[in-house]
Design an enzyme around this catalytic site. Structure first.
Site, mmCIF file in Angstrom:
data_model
loop_
_atom_site.group_PDB
_atom_site.id
_atom_site.type_symbol
_atom_site.label_atom_id
_atom_site.label_comp_id
_atom_site.label_asym_id
_atom_site.label_seq_id
_atom_site.Cartn_x
_atom_site.Cartn_y
_atom_site.Cartn_z
ATOM 1 N N TYR A 472 0.924 -1.150 0.078
ATOM 2 C CA TYR A 472 0.116 0.054 0.012
ATOM 3 C C TYR A 472 0.798 1.051 -0.064
ATOM 4 C CZ TYR A 472 -3.030 3.686 1.189
ATOM 5 O OH TYR A 472 -4.137 4.688 1.280
ATOM 6 N N ARG A 520 1.389 7.972 12.518
ATOM 7 C CA ARG A 520 0.850 9.472 13.324
ATOM 8 C C ARG A 520 -0.734 9.258 13.218
ATOM 9 N NH1 ARG A 520 1.521 14.245 9.608
ATOM 10 N NH2 ARG A 520 -0.151 12.971 8.655
ATOM 11 N N ARG A 530 -10.677 2.929 7.492
ATOM 12 C CA ARG A 530 -9.681 2.475 6.638
ATOM 13 C C ARG A 530 -8.361 2.656 7.278
ATOM 14 N NH1 ARG A 530 -8.385 5.248 2.601
ATOM 15 N NH2 ARG A 530 -7.878 3.590 1.071
ATOM 16 N N PHE A 592 14.408 19.764 -1.781
ATOM 17 C CA PHE A 592 12.975 19.173 -1.778
ATOM 18 C C PHE A 592 12.933 17.792 -1.189
ATOM 19 C CE2 PHE A 592 10.618 16.451 -4.404
ATOM 20 C CZ PHE A 592 9.193 16.878 -4.682
#
Length: 625
Positions: A472, A520, A530, A592
């Site tokens: 996932y 978290r 979910r 970034f």
């Protein structure tokens, strides 16, 4: 003694012809100690008087009924302007007190501090629904009521009676839910108005500054109501949200402190109406809002000089990251504006990327955000998950590239606007180099199809295996790392070596960020139905095979062990994350990548061994970020 006997033999309670002043002397409230143990009784007037002797009156038992009709709308009432305490305020369906001395007993003995007995408050609730709202007692049965939890709050009624108000509330409030259709015939002595509302309509009302709200309802709306209401049938038919052991304690907002007893902070600070929970038109879907946010206090933040300096350096000094997105038309402007609205953390690091790359990454991000919004919306596609699956599977060949494409009714706040005007993103996408379009379309295809494969799974108790958990995370974040690496290389800002690790090291970068978010967001995801904590890990730490059991105070030791296990699992990604960043040569690209990684490490530091993970969402300090 005669007074007590008269109450003990009363078979019926009749308020007909009695004024609010009469009821203050007639009704005997149940007095409590701090742990909800009964210590006596006293009339309502004495109980509710705030004075220097009793700054918050006398602690007593109460109940709050939330009655929903069969359409899921909540019945609100506006308290009569004749009421002594908190007149004219809007509140939940019915709020009152179980009384002492009734033949139909309203006294529940919970001396052990556990709310195992609620028959008495339910009897009182039925009585007051009839008295206040004229609801026929034959239309509500005892077994329809669902006890959820207890709230201890206090509030001085200084809004009505001025800063030295002698009146207020200090209650342990039993929260009762019920879903049924009833006929309402309001008692004008008790009720000024009533209204059925959806959650959205309640949000709109609570944004109306001309309306007053009871302090107890504000606390409940801020901290509990949204996730109780979100799946009402689950709330009423299961014990998912039932908590008989905890008494949730809250001080009121400053607006309800003071009074004749000059009462100040005592139980802990409640936040008033939280825009994160209710009433914020810009509420981000998938963001915080369904559960409590555990923030650091301003005092804590301002006491850290190094973080204040870092913040000033970021804004005014060498850390300032300028926006390099070139706004050439209204579509680019829309995309740039939308980036700042739907991203909590990525907007600044995307905008500072080199020209010729920042717009490509911006559009890549918005495309994935659109997919994420479709995946996250559990309400729009309820009962028609096949439609959601179709959108996810085909977005790369429909929504991503079709001129004029838009989707209405999905998402909330700014994410909803993004989908409603997604055709603007399409227009900018088509202006990108073909190599960038190919990468974005490929990743969008694989991510959407991966998300679709998980939509069909029952995730109420998390993923099954660690392999599922990793898969996932790969679909929703690892693929992002792959796509970014290919864009870095194809635009000439990084070497082919970075593209060569797009499916290995870059994937691990994404997994690390996603696992941090999942750890978290334990409670928010569980409330949503979910969840993603893998059963292969969390079932090592519970005996009842229920992911929700970690929220129970009695389980806190095992809960923390499970939490720490998951954090260590996430930390296993760190060496490969460092190896990836070591390959980067362009400063803006390194920034970034590195900034989200460092924020993730800081988040895990705050989450480690932290029991607040099981009561809300833990946020790191802004200065630390």
């Amino acid at each position: 003694i005669i007074y007590f006997i008269n109450y003990k033999i009363m078979s019926n309670w009749n308020a007909e012809g009695l004024s609010q002043e009469d009821l203050l002397l007639k009704d005997e409230c149940i007095l409590l100690d701090f742990n909800d143990k009964i210590i006596g009784h006293s009339n309502k007037k004495t109980t509710h008087i705030f004075s220097l002797e009793n700054p918050r009156g006398l602690l007593h038992r109460a109940f709050s009924v939330f009655l929903f009709n069969n359409d899921g709308k909540l019945l609100l009432q506006q308290r009569s302007f004749n009421k002594i305490t908190f007149p004219g305020v809007w509140t939940n369906t019915c709020c009152s007190h179980p009384l002492y001395g009734f033949a139909d007993n309203e006294v529940d003995d919970n001396d052990n501090g556990i709310a195992n007995n609620t028959d008495g408050v339910i009897s009182a609730a039925i009585r007051k629904l009839n008295h206040e709202l004229g609801i026929d007692v034959s239309t509500v049965s005892r077994n329809q009521f669902k006890f959820l939890t207890r709230l201890h709050y206090w509030a001085a009624d200084v809004v009505t009676h001025g800063p030295t108000s002698p009146w207020g509330e200090n209650e342990i409030d039993y929260i009762l839910f019920i879903k049924t259709n009833v006929e309402v015939i309001p008692n004008p002595e008790e009720v000024a108005a009533y209204k059925y509302v959806t959650l959205e309509e309640l949000q709109s009302m609570m944004n109306n500054s001309s309306l007053l709200w009871s302090p107890w309802f504000r606390i409940l709306a801020e901290n509990f109501l949204v996730h109780w209401w979100k799946d009402l049938d689950v709330t009423l038919s299961t014990d998912k949200f039932v908590d008989r052991s905890t008494i949730h304690r809250f001080d009121p907002t400053e607006a309800h402190m003071g009074g004749a007893g000059n009462a100040i902070h005592w139980l802990g600070q409640a936040k008033g109406l939280s825009k994160d929970i209710i009433g914020d038109a810009n509420l981000k879907q998938g963001a915080y809002g369904k559960v409590i946010i555990h923030k650091h206090s301003k005092l804590d933040q301002f006491s850290r000089i190094d973080e204040i300096f870092a913040g000033l350096w970021l804004v005014f000094g060498g850390g300032n990251m300028s926006n390099k997105v070139k706004v050439t038309d209204e579509n680019v402007k829309f995309c740039d504006d939308m980036l700042g609205k739907v991203s909590r953390s990525f907007a600044s690091v995307i905008r500072q990327l080199p020209s010729g790359l920042c717009l490509d990454i911006l559009i890549f991000y918005l495309a994935l955000r659109a997919l994420d919004t479709i995946e996250d919306d559990m309400k729009a596609f309820q009962g028609r998950e096949n439609v959601k699956i179709d959108y996810l599977n085909t977005f790369y060949q429909d929504g991503l590239i079709t001129e004029g494409w838009s989707l209405d009714g999905v998402g909330e706040g700014d994410e909803k606007v993004l989908l409603q005007q997604y055709y603007r993103v399409v227009n900018v996408f088509k202006s990108l180099p073909l190599s960038s379009q190919d990468v974005i379309q490929d990743i969008t295809k694989r991510m959407g199809q991966g998300m679709a494969s998980f939509v069909q799974r029952d995730l109420k108790q998390g993923t099954i295996t660690i392999e599922d958990y990793n898969l996932y995370c790969h679909f929703v974040a690892g693929l992002v790392g792959e796509g970014l690496s290919r864009l870095f290389s194809s635009t000439g800002h990084e070497s082919i070596e970075v593209a060569n690790v797009s499916k290995t090291l870059a994937n691990t970068m994404g997994l690390f960020l996603q696992k941090t978010n999942i750890i978290r967001d334990y409670l928010e995801d569980f409330v949503d139905g979910r969840a993603f904590w893998p059963q292969e890990i969390w079932k090592l730490y519970t005996d009842d095979n229920d992911l929700g059991s970690f929220t129970k105070p009695d389980n806190i030791k095992k809960s923390l062990h499970c939490l720490n296990h998951l954090i260590v699992n996430a930390l296993e990604c760190v060496p490969e994350c460092l190896d990836y960043m070591d390959l980067l040569k362009t400063e803006e690209i390194f920034r970034f990548c590195a900034i989200p990684q460092v924020m993730a490490i800081a988040t895990l530091h705050d989450l480690y061994n932290n029991p607040k993970v099981f009561t809300g969402v833990v946020k790191i300090r802004k200065g630390l970020a």
